[in-house]
Design a protein around this motif. Structure first.
Motif, short mmCIF file in Angstrom:
data_model
loop_
_atom_site.label_atom_id
_atom_site.label_comp_id
_atom_site.label_asym_id
_atom_site.label_seq_id
_atom_site.Cartn_x
_atom_site.Cartn_y
_atom_site.Cartn_z
N HIS A 384 0.84 -1.21 0.00
CA HIS A 384 0.00 0.00 0.00
C HIS A 384 0.88 1.25 0.00
CE1 HIS A 384 -3.67 2.22 1.94
NE2 HIS A 384 -3.35 2.70 0.77
N ASN A 385 1.94 1.24 0.80
CA ASN A 385 2.85 2.38 0.84
C ASN A 385 3.54 2.59 -0.50
OD1 ASN A 385 2.66 3.34 3.58
ND2 ASN A 385 3.72 1.50 4.24
N ILE A 386 4.01 1.52 -1.09
CA ILE A 386 4.73 1.61 -2.37
C ILE A 386 3.83 2.20 -3.45
CG2 ILE A 386 5.78 0.24 -4.21
CD1 ILE A 386 6.77 -1.69 -1.99
N GLU A 387 2.58 1.77 -3.48
CA GLU A 387 1.65 2.29 -4.48
C GLU A 387 1.25 3.73 -4.19
OE1 GLU A 387 -1.66 -0.37 -4.69
OE2 GLU A 387 -0.42 -2.10 -5.26
N SER A 388 1.00 4.04 -2.92
CA SER A 388 0.49 5.36 -2.54
C SER A 388 1.53 6.47 -2.71
CB SER A 388 0.00 5.35 -1.09
OG SER A 388 -1.08 4.45 -0.94
N LYS A 389 2.81 6.17 -2.44
CA LYS A 389 3.83 7.23 -2.53
C LYS A 389 4.04 7.70 -3.96
CE LYS A 389 8.03 4.32 -2.74
NZ LYS A 389 8.74 4.99 -3.84
N GLU A 390 3.64 6.90 -4.93
CA GLU A 390 3.72 7.31 -6.33
C GLU A 390 2.49 8.11 -6.77
OE1 GLU A 390 6.43 6.90 -7.95
OE2 GLU A 390 7.37 5.62 -6.42
N GLN A 391 1.41 7.99 -6.02
CA GLN A 391 0.16 8.65 -6.40
C GLN A 391 -0.12 9.93 -5.63
OE1 GLN A 391 -2.20 5.09 -5.43
NE2 GLN A 391 -2.81 5.01 -7.58
N ASP A 393 1.30 13.24 -3.36
CA ASP A 393 2.41 14.10 -2.96
C ASP A 393 2.56 14.10 -1.44
OD1 ASP A 393 2.86 14.78 -5.59
OD2 ASP A 393 1.66 16.62 -5.51
N ASN A 394 3.79 14.12 -0.97
CA ASN A 394 4.11 14.22 0.46
C ASN A 394 3.67 13.01 1.27
OD1 ASN A 394 4.93 16.89 -0.19
ND2 ASN A 394 2.87 17.66 0.21
N TYR A 395 3.36 11.91 0.61
CA TYR A 395 2.84 10.74 1.32
C TYR A 395 3.81 10.25 2.39
CZ TYR A 395 1.12 6.03 2.22
OH TYR A 395 0.67 4.89 2.85
N LEU A 396 5.10 10.20 2.06
CA LEU A 396 6.07 9.63 3.00
C LEU A 396 6.40 10.56 4.16
CD1 LEU A 396 8.57 7.71 0.69
CD2 LEU A 396 6.64 6.83 2.00
N LEU A 397 5.89 11.79 4.13
CA LEU A 397 6.07 12.67 5.29
C LEU A 397 5.36 12.11 6.52
CD1 LEU A 397 5.69 16.28 3.80
CD2 LEU A 397 7.74 14.87 4.04
N ARG A 398 4.37 11.24 6.30
CA ARG A 398 3.65 10.59 7.39
C ARG A 398 4.62 9.79 8.28
NH1 ARG A 398 1.00 6.59 6.26
NH2 ARG A 398 -0.91 6.79 7.50
N HIS A 399 5.74 9.37 7.69
CA HIS A 399 6.66 8.49 8.40
C HIS A 399 7.76 9.26 9.11
CE1 HIS A 399 5.38 5.21 5.30
NE2 HIS A 399 4.46 5.45 6.22
N TRP A 400 7.57 10.56 9.30
CA TRP A 400 8.52 11.34 10.11
C TRP A 400 8.39 11.00 11.59
CZ3 TRP A 400 8.52 17.11 8.11
CH2 TRP A 400 9.20 17.16 6.89
N LYS A 426 -6.58 13.60 1.35
CA LYS A 426 -7.11 14.27 2.54
C LYS A 426 -6.59 13.60 3.80
CE LYS A 426 -9.71 17.77 3.57
NZ LYS A 426 -9.41 19.11 3.06
N ARG A 427 -6.51 12.29 3.79
CA ARG A 427 -5.98 11.57 4.95
C ARG A 427 -4.53 11.97 5.21
NH1 ARG A 427 -6.08 5.04 5.25
NH2 ARG A 427 -8.27 5.44 5.68
N VAL A 428 -3.75 12.06 4.15
CA VAL A 428 -2.35 12.46 4.27
C VAL A 428 -2.25 13.88 4.81
CG1 VAL A 428 -0.23 12.93 3.00
CG2 VAL A 428 -1.53 10.87 2.50
N GLU A 429 -3.12 14.78 4.35
CA GLU A 429 -3.13 16.17 4.84
C GLU A 429 -3.37 16.22 6.35
OE1 GLU A 429 -5.92 18.56 2.69
OE2 GLU A 429 -4.98 18.15 0.75
N PHE A 430 -4.32 15.41 6.83
CA PHE A 430 -4.61 15.36 8.27
C PHE A 430 -3.42 14.80 9.05
CE2 PHE A 430 -9.02 16.11 7.16
CZ PHE A 430 -9.51 16.77 8.27
#
Length: 462
Positions: A384-391, A393-400, A426-430
């Protein structure tokens, strides 16, 4: 300008410290408790506790002075810290005779006196500056977003003792309503004519030669110059400015949990909270759920899944098994198969566990081990992470930060299946908002809402 703000900060801190000392002394007298030499240590810890809690809750930030209610609401957690500090001290010295009365009186007196003191402080400050006492005139260079924002701050906060005398720019905007004073060529004349104390340079783009001309003129006239960089063009609202080897470095996204003391506070909270859950809830709930899972379908009680944790490090996430043991997370095309509504892979007991979030409870062991936190962005499966980080923006910032059992996105309704890219964004923004605005009170709020949602059930939980 900065000196004025610091002066106000020190005055507010000093008056609050005096209030703490007076309230403690009054509480001692009213509770008939005699003052001993070791109580000097208690007073010291109460003052130190107030200093750190006020810094943590940003009690003395400038915006707190805009509205009285803002300052009052932030006052409450600081008073709670005072009460807790007092209770711990009385417990350690085994003083049970006066404990309840002393704590109650001290908290009550601090609340009443602080509330009155801060109200009077605000009124007196406003009265002094409304009368024009020690008002400093400011000239703003630029008419962009930062310049206008600065103007609004001073207009709404006369207690700072500053008044915007005008703007200068090479073009005259219509929205300034008479505040336009001229261009750079007329700067020297404006400084003399309007008795300007400080010049604020708030240009939308940095022009070295233009700024050098401003500094040359202001220093010739003995006027302070301050420069506000325009960062809003990058679309970020949270910043952190640091010095590294004497050089200023701007971090465009603020992450409070980079500070070791905040990480320590969060870690201690995680350990205590997870231990309470494991000891008082798991001791009887795990056997019940285990029996239900075994009676419902064949397979193990727990489900172990590899997920990404902090800094994209892989962790093994614990859950109660909610699907049939032979179920797959892969689609026929090789993509990740997210849990969906009426998912045939989910067992009858599994539907109940997911709807009430009980399937996530074993992750408190992850919290205790240090892989996860009670609150944070939810960890996703590796694919899910591999697919989402390509779709997204800023997805991997969640893992800070460490992933959580529950999170800000979840309590705001963004949980469950996320095939819709807009909902995933929207989930990533939150999640990013949570990282940038973290504090322990936010974690407590999220936990409270999560428990409420567990009791009522959630539509998106399946």
């Amino acid at each position: 300008m900065v000196s004025n703000v610091k002066k106000i900060y020190h005055i507010r801190l000093l008056t609050d410290s005096v209030c703490i000392i007076l309230c403690f002394g009054a509480a001692q007298i009213l509770s008939s408790r005699s003052f001993t030499n070791r109580d000097f240590f208690l007073l010291f810890f109460l003052l130190i506790g107030w200093y750190f809690s006020s810094r943590y809750t940003e009690l003395y930030d400038e915006f707190r002075t805009v509205k009285y209610i803002d300052e009052f609401l932030v006052l409450i957690p600081n008073i709670i810290v005072q009460g807790v500090t007092l209770m711990i001290y009385l417990f350690l010295i085994n003083d049970r005779v006066y404990a309840r009365k002393l704590v109650f009186l001290d908290i009550l007196l601090v609340l009443l006196l602080m509330t009155l003191q801060k109200y009077l402080f605000k009124k007196i400050s406003l009265f002094i500056y409304e009368k024009g006492y020690k008002i400093k005139n400011i000239l703003i260079v630029g008419t962009g977003e930062s310049a206008v924002s600065f103007y609004k701050i001073f207009s709404e906060s006369p207690q700072f003792g500053y008044k915007v005398a005008g703007f200068i720019d090479e073009h005259k905007p219509e929205f300034l309503n008479g505040k336009y004073s001229g261009n750079l060529a007329s700067l020297e004349e404006i400084l003399k004519k309007k008795s300007i104390h400080e010049v604020i340079v708030a240009l939308p783009t940095f022009n070295k030669s233009y700024v050098e001309k401003i500094i040359h003129i202001t220093e010739k006239e003995g006027v302070k110059t301050r420069i506000i960089p325009e960062y809003s063009q990058y679309g970020f609202k949270q910043y952190k400015l640091e010095l590294f080897g004497g050089n200023p470095i701007l971090t465009l996204r603020k992450n409070p949990l980079e500070e070791w003391h905040f990480r320590l506070i969060k870690r201690l909270f995680d350990i205590v909270f997870s231990l309470v859950v494991i000891i008082f809830i798991f001791s009887w709930l795990i056997p019940v759920i285990a029996i239900l899972i075994k009676l419902d379908s064949k397979g193990p009680i727990f489900y172990l899944q590899e997920r990404w944790g902090k800094n994209n490090q892989k962790i093994i996430c614990f859950k109660f098994r909610s699907m049939y043991s032979e179920s797959s997370t892969r689609k026929k095309d090789g993509g990740f198969w997210q849990t969906e509504k009426d998912d045939p892979r989910i067992t009858k007991v599994g539907k109940f566990l997911r709807r009430t979030n009980l399937d996530e409870l074993p992750q408190f062991f992850n919290v205790l081990l240090g892989d996860m936190s009670v609150v944070g962005p939810r960890p996703h499966a590796v694919q899910h992470n591999i697919e989402s980080k390509e779709q997204i923006d800023n997805y991997l910032l969640r893992h800070w930060v460490k992933p959580g059992i529950t999170g800000w996105a979840q309590v705001n309704g963004y949980r469950g299946e996320t095939k819709d890219i807009a909902l995933m964004k929207k989930r990533v923004e939150f999640d990013i908002w949570y990282i940038e605005h973290w504090d322990i009170w936010l974690d407590i709020k999220i936990i409270t809402v999560t428990v409420y949602n567990m009791i009522k059930g959630e539509m998106m939980a399946y």
